[in-house]
Design an enzyme around this catalytic site. Structure first.
Site, short mmCIF file in Angstrom:
data_model
loop_
_atom_site.label_atom_id
_atom_site.label_comp_id
_atom_site.label_asym_id
_atom_site.label_seq_id
_atom_site.Cartn_x
_atom_site.Cartn_y
_atom_site.Cartn_z
N ARG A 93 58.98 35.12 13.82
CA ARG A 93 58.68 36.08 14.07
C ARG A 93 57.61 35.93 15.66
O ARG A 93 56.94 34.82 15.66
CB ARG A 93 57.61 36.03 12.83
CG ARG A 93 55.92 37.29 12.48
CD ARG A 93 56.53 37.69 11.55
NE ARG A 93 57.01 39.01 10.94
CZ ARG A 93 57.35 38.46 9.71
NH1 ARG A 93 55.72 38.34 8.87
NH2 ARG A 93 58.16 39.09 8.76
N ASP A 137 50.30 24.45 3.27
CA ASP A 137 51.00 24.57 4.50
C ASP A 137 50.31 25.42 5.98
O ASP A 137 50.57 25.63 6.85
CB ASP A 137 52.54 25.09 4.77
CG ASP A 137 52.23 26.24 4.08
OD1 ASP A 137 51.20 27.33 3.73
OD2 ASP A 137 53.56 26.92 4.24
N HIS A 138 49.55 26.74 5.71
CA HIS A 138 49.49 27.71 6.08
C HIS A 138 48.20 27.08 7.12
O HIS A 138 47.52 27.90 8.08
CB HIS A 138 48.68 28.59 6.26
CG HIS A 138 50.13 29.95 6.21
ND1 HIS A 138 51.55 29.16 5.40
CD2 HIS A 138 50.16 31.13 6.41
CE1 HIS A 138 51.90 29.99 5.15
NE2 HIS A 138 51.65 30.90 5.87
N SER A 193 54.10 40.23 7.93
CA SER A 193 53.86 39.20 6.66
C SER A 193 53.72 40.24 5.45
O SER A 193 52.90 41.26 5.12
CB SER A 193 52.46 38.84 7.63
OG SER A 193 52.90 37.72 8.38
N ARG A 212 50.94 40.26 3.68
CA ARG A 212 49.75 40.22 3.73
C ARG A 212 48.71 41.48 3.19
O ARG A 212 48.55 42.52 3.62
CB ARG A 212 48.67 39.80 5.33
CG ARG A 212 47.96 38.92 5.37
CD ARG A 212 48.21 39.24 6.55
NE ARG A 212 48.72 37.87 7.77
CZ ARG A 212 48.94 37.86 8.89
NH1 ARG A 212 48.97 38.89 9.37
NH2 ARG A 212 49.77 37.01 9.03
N ASP A 242 54.81 35.51 0.19
CA ASP A 242 54.65 35.48 1.39
C ASP A 242 56.38 35.47 1.87
O ASP A 242 56.99 36.00 1.80
CB ASP A 242 54.81 33.82 1.75
CG ASP A 242 55.38 33.52 3.53
OD1 ASP A 242 54.05 33.17 3.83
OD2 ASP A 242 55.98 33.85 4.46
#
Length: 791
Positions: free
Chosen positions: A474, A126-127, A671, A673, A191
């Site tokens: 965000r 999806d990203h 995020s 991340r 995520d």
């Protein structure tokens, strides 16, 4: 009725009955791997009650966490305070990974050399899909541009028995809600908005890839027992107010740090009246206040959603678990803090710019813009994303669009719509919702994250200050379109849509009118269906995987040795080789000033293509951070002079000179991340000293073998400067287990020879000490696995 549920009255009740009574269900799914193991969980919870003091009252969040303990006595025994103090060793039920973060998670998992994952896992593409012109063209172009990555992920999924959701299937969080989420489940997701699944009464926690590897290798996943903030909801949403406005309002009360180390647990009569997808929106944006996750007691609306999405057996099992007291808090359970919100008094909010916690009620938004001299012309309007892309959201937006259409209006600005999944896209297409939106000027994008995470090729991007409205979650600087001049104000999809027809941010759709050839026009409050009256339609089933695929161990994982996007990981070396008890002397690279999110540490957008190639993506490290000594962005200095921050890091690495950072409040918010921890470690960082850390990022640093320390006195932030030499004192006793306090001293030697001492504290658990000693959590997992296989 379920415990805690309440009846609706008036128009809201009529809409709910219409949406639920006629909604058909999808064909029943194979629920064998998605039904929580309620029998085992209830048995563990019984054991927990034997360990805890007699008569202990548990919150819902505690019940779910404690029911997933591997050894209740080990985690909870010994008396004393639990919340905020003890580390829980947990057994998650499931793992979900999006395509950007899955790359590093799988590269790390591969180093463990196991034949399959220990728990059901899924990958969601999806990203990496960039929004530009529209769904079909964008999807085809992105698949071609990212074929190397998708081939790698699909081959790894086949080898290890992971469900692989193809590009175009939808956004990870919407797919999880529609297929995997279940009341009382414990899930990890790579995520930060994984908590979205809390809308189905579970605990869904955003983590880094290394944490996901814990679950996938059946290694105990460790979490410091969170504090529990109770949010009591009373009253009833009316008019234009939505669940999105509730969380926007709450973000303003709590700020981006208010939920750190906490779970938000909602209760009260206002909970049961919310739709399941509305609760998911609330849980999704709990990440914006730093909360570990959010959850809600099981409700009739959750049951209806499970049934409508083909999971009737899960609903039946949850009904039984609810009757045994698992899916709601004990009567009399106490919270560490209680916030009460009367939904009847709630009005629409807009949050921003540049931070999701700057909340302004709609009635004050015009004066807010004027007092800050912000632009009032709207340049783009965007709805959807993982936060607000449900059928209910889209049907309510369509009711606004239909009103505008009847008045002869079209959107005055680019109006972009992102369906959350193929299920949603196909259903809104069948029901005419998409046609209605397109008839007033909307462009429907691919079922993917797109502009929400910076995957937006904005051809009309202004060079001057400009304002956009989004229903996203965000809004940090440059996050959406890479433009530092773009101000993103977060709002409900209903408010975003209505304002698109005015083009003026001073417009209040609840009170103001728009001039038309037929006279002034004023919107009526939006209407919609919580579930599609004709049931969901699945759309293109080729996007979906077969449930619980069997691992294919002979499948080769596709990585081109010359790839610039994928790179096999090399283990990090330990800083404690040869019996060393303290970190080696480290040079301070810089002090980072102010807000420094994971977007600042490791930017997304165009850098997403390097998520599987550590050497390449590391060249963006801290490139938008502010150096406190001078105030410049992306400037650092060493003995060789001034350069960009990543270039100076690379010079330290080439000299094999260990270095450290001093950072400000809530370092690493945003995020989940893990690259924001991997990249500094790759360049040789061994220590980061902060006024405070965001939860996920602090854990990610520990996982990669970087020691995070908290300043005991926040004013000591300025005592360490670039080029200072820093030596730890007190780690030796922490490593050997003899420490009696959490304090670590830093001896700081200035270039002049002057010395100062800075007192810090650590938050390492026993297992996290082992990660640090071994050089990373993966090194420790690998060593432990080898030991267990030794004769």
């Amino acid at each position: 009725m379920l415990p805690g549920s309440s009846r609706l009255t008036g128009r809201a009740s009529q809409r709910l009955r219409r949406g639920l009574a006629t909604a058909a269900t999808l064909p029943q799914k194979d629920c064998s791997s998605i039904t929580p193991p309620y029998g085992r969980l209830l048995k563990t919870l019984d054991n927990v009650r034997q360990v805890l003091p007699r008569g202990s009252k548990l919150t819902l969040a505690e019940k779910i966490l404690y029911a997933h303990l591997r050894n209740p006595e080990e985690s909870l025994g010994g008396g004393g305070k639990i919340r905020g103090e003890k580390y829980l060793k947990l057994r998650p039920d499931r793992v979900a990974m999006q395509d950007a973060s899955a790359q590093m998670a799988l590269l790390q998992f591969m180093t463990c050399q196991l034949p399959s994952t220990a728990v059901p896992s899924s990958i969601h593409c999806d990203h990496l899909i960039q929004a530009q012109t529209g769904a079909d063209e964008d999807l085809a172009r992105s698949i071609e541009n990212n074929k190397e990555i998708f081939d790698f992920l699909e081959s790894a999924a086949k080898k290890y028995g992971i469900e692989f959701w193809r590009p175009g299937s939808g956004i990870i969080h919407q797919i999880v809600l529609e297929n995997y989420a279940a009341p009382g489940l414990l899930m990890l997701g790579t995520d930060s908005h994984t908590p979205n699944a809390g809308g189905l009464g579970m605990l869904a926690i955003g983590v880094g890839g290394a944490d996901a590897v814990d679950a996938m290798t059946d290694t105990p996943w460790e979490l410091k027992a969170p504090l529990i903030t109770g949010v009591k909801l009373t009253g009833q949403l009316t008019g234009w107010a939505t669940p999105k406005d509730l969380i926007l309002h709450l973000a303003g009360k709590l700020t981006v740090r208010g939920g750190t180390g906490r779970i938000l647990e909602y209760f009260g009569p206002g909970v049961a009246s919310q739709s399941c997808t509305g609760l998911a929106t609330i849980a999704n944006m709990g990440a914006e206040v730093g909360a570990t996750t959010s959850t809600f007691p099981y409700s009739e609306n959750m049951r209806s959603y499970l049934q409508a999405t083909g999971r009737g057996p899960v609903a039946a099992a949850a009904d039984d678990a609810a009757r045994q007291g698992y899916l709601a808090a004990d009567e009399g359970a106490e919270y560490d803090e209680v916030i009460e919100i009367n939904l009847s008094e709630l009005e629409p909010h807009l949050n921003g710019p540049f931070t999701p916690d700057l909340a302004t009620p709609l009635s004050h938004f015009g004066s807010f813009l004027a007092s800050n001299k912000y632009p009032t012309n709207l340049s783009s309007a965007l709805i959807g994303s993982c936060t607000n892309s449900s059928y209910e959201d889209m049907s309510r937006v369509a009711s606004i669009a239909e009103q505008a259409k009847q008045a002869g209006l079209k959107s005055k600005v680019p109006f972009l719509v992102t369906p959350g999944s193929e299920l949603i896209r196909a259903t809104i297409e069948r029901d005419g919702v998409q046609e209605t939106l397109e008839s007033v000027g909307a462009t429907v994008l691919a079922n993917a994250c797109g502009p929400c995470i910076g995957q937006w090729k904005r051809n009309d991007s202004p060079k001057e200050d400009n304002a956009i409205l989004t229903s996203f979650n965000r809004n940090f600087k440059a996050r959406n379109d890479g433009n530092l001049k773009t101000m993103n104000f977060l709002a409900s999809p209903e408010i975003v849509t209505a304002m698109a027809f005015s083009g003026d941010l001073n417009f209040n759709p609840t009170t103001d009118t728009i001039e038309t050839p037929n006279g002034p026009f004023r919107f009526s409050p939006p209407q919609g269906d919580r579930l599609p009256p004709s049931g969901y339609t699945p759309g293109d089933l080729s996007y979906s995987p077969s449930p619980t695929p069997t691992p294919s161990p002979d499948t080769p994982v596709v990585i081109d040795p010359s790839s610039q996007r994928l790179e096999v990981l090399q283990p990090f070396k330990s800083n404690f080789d040869n019996g060393r008890g303290e970190l080696p002397e480290m040079t301070c690279l810089m002090r980072v000033r102010g807000k420094c999110t994971t977007d600042h540490i490791s930017a997304a957008g165009p850098w997403l293509k390097y998520k599987g190639h550590l050497s390449n993506i590391a060249t963006n490290t801290l490139m938008t951070a502010v150096n406190d000594e001078g105030g410049e962005v992306n400037v650092a200095r060493d003995v060789d002079g001034q350069d960009t921050i990543p270039n100076v890091m690379a010079r330290y690495s080439a000299r094999q000179e260990p270095w450290m950072l001093v950072v400000d409040e809530n370092y690493g918010e945003g995020s989940a991340r893990e690259h924001a921890a991997l990249q500094p470690r790759f360049y040789g960082c061994g220590l980061i000293v902060a006024r405070s850390f965001a939860r996920i990022h602090e854990t990610n640093l520990k996982k990669q073998g970087i020691l995070p320390l908290w300043l005991v006195e926040k004013s000591d932030y300025s005592k360490i400067s670039a080029a200072d030499k820093v030596q730890t004192s007190g780690l030796t006793s922490i490593l050997d287990g003899s420490a009696t306090s959490d304090r670590v001293q830093l001896r700081v030697t200035k270039p002049s020879g002057e010395q100062v001492t800075v007192e810090c504290r650590h938050t390492l658990s026993k297992d996290q000490v082992e990660w640090l000693r071994e050089g990373s959590a993966l090194n420790w997992i690998g060593r432990t696995a080898k030991s267990s296989m030794s004769p």
